[in-house]
Every structure is written in structure tokens, then in C-alpha cells.
Design a protein around this motif. Structure first.
Motif, PDB file in Angstrom:
ATOM      1  N   CYS A   1      56.260  52.836  53.701  1.00  0.00           N
ATOM      2  CA  CYS A   1      55.838  53.355  52.386  1.00  0.00           C
ATOM      3  C   CYS A   1      54.244  53.394  52.514  1.00  0.00           C
ATOM      4  O   CYS A   1      53.587  53.120  53.288  1.00  0.00           O
ATOM      5  CB  CYS A   1      56.033  52.055  51.326  1.00  0.00           C
ATOM      6  SG  CYS A   1      55.341  50.696  51.581  1.00  0.00           S
ATOM      7  N   VAL A   2      53.661  54.085  51.239  1.00  0.00           N
ATOM      8  CA  VAL A   2      52.323  54.270  51.338  1.00  0.00           C
ATOM      9  C   VAL A   2      51.596  53.150  51.317  1.00  0.00           C
ATOM     10  O   VAL A   2      50.522  53.073  52.174  1.00  0.00           O
ATOM     11  CB  VAL A   2      51.965  55.049  50.176  1.00  0.00           C
ATOM     12  CG1 VAL A   2      50.291  55.274  49.737  1.00  0.00           C
ATOM     13  CG2 VAL A   2      52.529  56.322  49.772  1.00  0.00           C
ATOM     14  N   ASN A   3      51.672  51.863  50.613  1.00  0.00           N
ATOM     15  CA  ASN A   3      50.886  50.699  50.834  1.00  0.00           C
ATOM     16  C   ASN A   3      50.933  50.098  52.362  1.00  0.00           C
ATOM     17  O   ASN A   3      49.835  49.827  52.698  1.00  0.00           O
ATOM     18  CB  ASN A   3      51.352  49.760  49.810  1.00  0.00           C
ATOM     19  CG  ASN A   3      51.397  50.034  48.451  1.00  0.00           C
ATOM     20  OD1 ASN A   3      50.168  50.688  48.017  1.00  0.00           O
ATOM     21  ND2 ASN A   3      52.092  49.384  47.509  1.00  0.00           N
TER      22      ASN A   3
ATOM     23  N   ARG B   1      64.057  53.508  53.004  1.00  0.00           N
ATOM     24  CA  ARG B   1      63.269  52.291  52.729  1.00  0.00           C
ATOM     25  C   ARG B   1      62.365  51.773  53.796  1.00  0.00           C
ATOM     26  O   ARG B   1      62.359  51.864  54.954  1.00  0.00           O
ATOM     27  CB  ARG B   1      64.171  51.247  52.573  1.00  0.00           C
ATOM     28  CG  ARG B   1      65.090  51.372  51.651  1.00  0.00           C
ATOM     29  CD  ARG B   1      66.140  50.199  50.977  1.00  0.00           C
ATOM     30  NE  ARG B   1      65.400  49.226  50.220  1.00  0.00           N
ATOM     31  CZ  ARG B   1      65.183  49.404  48.894  1.00  0.00           C
ATOM     32  NH1 ARG B   1      65.714  50.571  48.322  1.00  0.00           N
ATOM     33  NH2 ARG B   1      64.476  48.466  48.253  1.00  0.00           N
ATOM     34  N   CYS B   2      61.197  51.098  53.362  1.00  0.00           N
ATOM     35  CA  CYS B   2      60.084  50.883  54.257  1.00  0.00           C
ATOM     36  C   CYS B   2      60.607  49.882  55.229  1.00  0.00           C
ATOM     37  O   CYS B   2      61.201  48.903  54.748  1.00  0.00           O
ATOM     38  CB  CYS B   2      58.855  50.384  53.492  1.00  0.00           C
ATOM     39  SG  CYS B   2      57.483  49.755  54.431  1.00  0.00           S
TER      40      CYS B   2
ATOM     41  N   PRO C   1      61.532  51.194  48.574  1.00  0.00           N
ATOM     42  CA  PRO C   1      61.982  52.579  48.660  1.00  0.00           C
ATOM     43  C   PRO C   1      60.990  53.509  49.030  1.00  0.00           C
ATOM     44  O   PRO C   1      59.784  53.330  48.530  1.00  0.00           O
ATOM     45  CB  PRO C   1      62.660  52.759  47.265  1.00  0.00           C
ATOM     46  CG  PRO C   1      61.997  51.971  46.250  1.00  0.00           C
ATOM     47  CD  PRO C   1      61.716  50.700  47.080  1.00  0.00           C
ATOM     48  N   ILE C   2      61.125  54.513  49.826  1.00  0.00           N
ATOM     49  CA  ILE C   2      60.215  55.640  50.041  1.00  0.00           C
ATOM     50  C   ILE C   2      60.664  56.683  49.572  1.00  0.00           C
ATOM     51  O   ILE C   2      61.868  57.309  49.357  1.00  0.00           O
ATOM     52  CB  ILE C   2      60.131  55.840  51.556  1.00  0.00           C
ATOM     53  CG1 ILE C   2      59.684  54.613  52.460  1.00  0.00           C
ATOM     54  CG2 ILE C   2      59.257  57.091  51.895  1.00  0.00           C
ATOM     55  CD1 ILE C   2      59.955  54.687  53.961  1.00  0.00           C
ATOM     56  N   PRO C   3      59.620  57.271  48.200  1.00  0.00           N
ATOM     57  CA  PRO C   3      60.250  58.319  47.497  1.00  0.00           C
ATOM     58  C   PRO C   3      60.454  59.566  48.639  1.00  0.00           C
ATOM     59  O   PRO C   3      60.157  59.783  49.313  1.00  0.00           O
ATOM     60  CB  PRO C   3      58.603  58.755  46.931  1.00  0.00           C
ATOM     61  CG  PRO C   3      57.945  57.491  46.925  1.00  0.00           C
ATOM     62  CD  PRO C   3      58.382  56.673  48.016  1.00  0.00           C
TER      63      PRO C   3
END
Length: 88
Positions: A60-62, A38-39, A45-47
Motif C-alpha cells: 500500500c502507499v503507506n 491487499r498489502c 486493501p490496495i486501491p
């Protein structure tokens, strides 16, 4: 052909050293250790694909995109090296 006190290839040696230092600086800033599920910023959630692609991922990406934009905006380093910027 050498000029002054510099030996043959001195300029290229300095360019190579600068590039090597830059690569070491960037690598030292890469995440280390196990990645998070998780970020750490927003708890999203981080894939799994991202965790596999980026070892030690923490954002996370964002959030990573926002972090990168903030870092770029505040760098203050003039990469163009224009005369005007050097005269200030």
C-alpha cells in the motif's frame, strides 16, 4: 580532441554506460507479475487505481513510503562527491 590513450568521446561513452546501468538496475527492482489486492505488509486493501498505475504492486502507499524511506536512509552512497567525504 582526444587526450592520452582515450579516443574522442570516451568520457561521454562512459557517462552513457553508467546511466544505462543505473536504469537497468532500477528497472530490475520494479515489481513483476500480477499485483496484490491487499498489502503484503499490513494487509490493507490496495486501491484499484494504484493497482492499475503500478503493475505488480505489492505494498500500500503507506508501507511503500516507509520502505522507500528505509532504503534511502541506509544507502550510504555519497551523491555529492565532496572532497571532505573522499578524504575520510
Amino acid at each position: 580532441m582526444a587526450t592520452g590513450w582515450a579516443g574522442d568521446g570516451a568520457v561521454q561513452d562512459q557517462i552513457d554506460a553508467t546511466i544505462k546501468d543505473g536504469i537497468q538496475r532500477v528497472r530490475s527492482r520494479l515489481p513483476q507479475g500480477p499485483g496484490l489486492e491487499r498489502c503484503e505488509e499490513c494487509d490493507a486493501p490496495i486501491p484499484e487505481a494504484r493497482r492499475k498505475a503500478v503493475p505488480g504492486v505489492r505494498l500500500c502507499v503507506n508501507c511503500q513510503d516507509a520502505h522507500d524511506r528505509e532504503e534511502t536512509a541506509s544507502s550510504g552512497y555519497n551523491r555529492r562527491g565532496s572532497k571532505d567525504s573522499q578524504l575520510r
